[in-house]
Design a protein around this motif. Structure first.
Motif, short mmCIF file in Angstrom:
data_model
loop_
_atom_site.label_atom_id
_atom_site.label_comp_id
_atom_site.label_asym_id
_atom_site.label_seq_id
_atom_site.Cartn_x
_atom_site.Cartn_y
_atom_site.Cartn_z
N UNK A 192 36.95 47.47 45.65
CA UNK A 192 35.53 47.81 45.66
C UNK A 192 34.72 46.71 46.34
N UNK A 193 35.13 46.36 47.55
CA UNK A 193 34.40 45.35 48.35
C UNK A 193 34.24 44.04 47.59
N UNK A 194 35.32 43.62 46.96
CA UNK A 194 35.29 42.39 46.18
C UNK A 194 35.48 41.19 47.11
N UNK A 195 34.73 40.10 46.89
CA UNK A 195 34.89 38.91 47.75
C UNK A 195 36.33 38.39 47.74
N UNK A 196 36.73 37.80 48.85
CA UNK A 196 38.12 37.36 49.03
C UNK A 196 38.51 36.21 48.10
N UNK A 197 37.55 35.60 47.42
CA UNK A 197 37.90 34.55 46.47
C UNK A 197 38.61 35.14 45.23
N UNK A 198 38.60 36.46 45.13
CA UNK A 198 39.39 37.17 44.12
C UNK A 198 40.55 37.85 44.83
N UNK A 199 41.78 37.56 44.41
CA UNK A 199 42.95 38.11 45.09
C UNK A 199 43.88 38.73 44.06
N UNK A 200 44.02 40.06 44.09
CA UNK A 200 44.89 40.71 43.11
C UNK A 200 46.35 40.72 43.57
N UNK A 201 47.23 40.85 42.60
CA UNK A 201 48.65 40.94 42.91
C UNK A 201 49.32 41.79 41.85
N UNK A 202 50.24 42.65 42.25
CA UNK A 202 50.97 43.48 41.30
C UNK A 202 52.46 43.28 41.55
N UNK A 203 53.09 42.29 40.92
CA UNK A 203 54.50 41.98 41.19
C UNK A 203 55.47 43.09 40.77
N UNK A 204 55.12 43.82 39.72
CA UNK A 204 55.95 44.95 39.29
C UNK A 204 55.08 45.91 38.50
N UNK A 205 55.68 46.98 38.03
CA UNK A 205 54.88 48.04 37.41
C UNK A 205 54.27 47.64 36.08
N UNK A 206 54.70 46.53 35.50
CA UNK A 206 54.20 46.12 34.19
C UNK A 206 53.20 44.97 34.27
N UNK A 207 53.07 44.36 35.42
CA UNK A 207 52.35 43.10 35.52
C UNK A 207 51.28 43.17 36.60
N UNK A 208 50.12 42.62 36.28
CA UNK A 208 49.02 42.56 37.23
C UNK A 208 48.38 41.19 37.12
N UNK A 209 48.19 40.53 38.25
CA UNK A 209 47.56 39.22 38.27
C UNK A 209 46.25 39.28 39.05
N UNK A 210 45.36 38.36 38.73
CA UNK A 210 44.16 38.17 39.52
C UNK A 210 44.05 36.69 39.82
N UNK A 211 44.22 36.33 41.10
CA UNK A 211 44.17 34.93 41.52
C UNK A 211 42.73 34.58 41.91
N UNK A 212 42.29 33.44 41.41
CA UNK A 212 40.91 33.01 41.57
C UNK A 212 40.85 31.70 42.35
#
Lengths: 116, 113
Positions: free
Chosen positions: B58-78
């Motif tokens: 949703x047009x989020x600034x690049x200082x927020x970086x999501x990652x989904x390594x597998x179907x159970x895990x979701x990260x948000x890198x700041x």
């Protein structure tokens, strides 16, 4: 685009009083409708939902009926308890095939406080 | 297991720091979401992952970086956040990206100093 309008809050009630929180929506087609509750310091919990017109969602004494003709999904409870004090959010998810399918659009939230 | 678990619960970081938020679910849900919630406001959608692929940003600034390594895990890198990014960050999951209703985690309360 889709939008959800909730009644202005906050709402303050005495225990055992009747609760109504109004919710109306704007959306094309047949969205799915939800009520979420957020207790202090916590995330949101799904309270109830309805996916088609005239469906009634119910949970923990709360009820809401999907009214297509009035584009409404008002939340009601016959007798509130102090433990019901929380923020209540009405939300919708667009119909299948639409650009907002699966994306929740929230209302502004209504703060409910119940006194003993 | 019917929960979405988020860690840490609280995080204070400086504007030059790099940190990550973690979200985990074991319900077999194939859609996962990041939301941002400011005080007394409704949650705002940031990202949607469907079947481990980013489907909505949703047009989020690049200082927020999501990652989904597998179907159970979701990260948000700041990285290089601003004080106005201070908020409650909520993770949610659903059966798939349909009208099933989400299961939300309790959130990470982020303060940027």
């Amino acid at each position: 685009g889709n939008s959800v309008t909730q009644m202005e809050g906050p709402v303050t009630l005495s225990e055992e009083a009747f609760l109504t929180i109004n919710c109306t929506y704007t959306a094309t087609g047949y969205p799915s409708l939800f009520w979420y509750v957020q207790y202090p310091g916590e995330g949101l919990q799904l309270l109830l939902k309805a996916t088609k017109a005239d469906d009634k969602g119910s949970n923990k004494g709360f009820e809401a009926t999907y009214r297509k003709e009035t584009t409404s999904f008002h939340l009601e409870k016959g007798s509130v308890q102090v433990s019901d004090s929380a923020v209540y959010f009405c939300a919708l998810s667009g119909e299948a095939g639409g650009t907002s399918y699966g994306k929740l659009t929230f209302g502004q939230g209504t703060i409910l406080t119940v006194h003993p | 297991d019917t929960e979405v678990t988020q860690t840490p619960k609280h995080l204070v970081m400086g504007m030059t720091n790099k940190k990550s938020l973690k979200c985990e679910q074991h319900m077999g849900h194939r859609a996962m979401y990041w939301y941002k919630q400011k005080a007394k406001k409704p949650p705002e959608l940031m990202f949607v992952y469907s079947y481990e692929k980013l489907s909505i940003n949703e047009s989020v600034p690049s200082r927020f970086s999501p990652e989904c390594p597998n179907s159970s895990l979701l990260n948000l890198h700041l990285h290089a956040l601003q004080p106005e990014d201070s908020a409650l960050y909520l993770c949610a999951s659903s059966q798939d990206s349909g009208p099933y209703g989400y299961t939300f985690g309790s959130g990470t309360r982020l303060t940027v100093v």
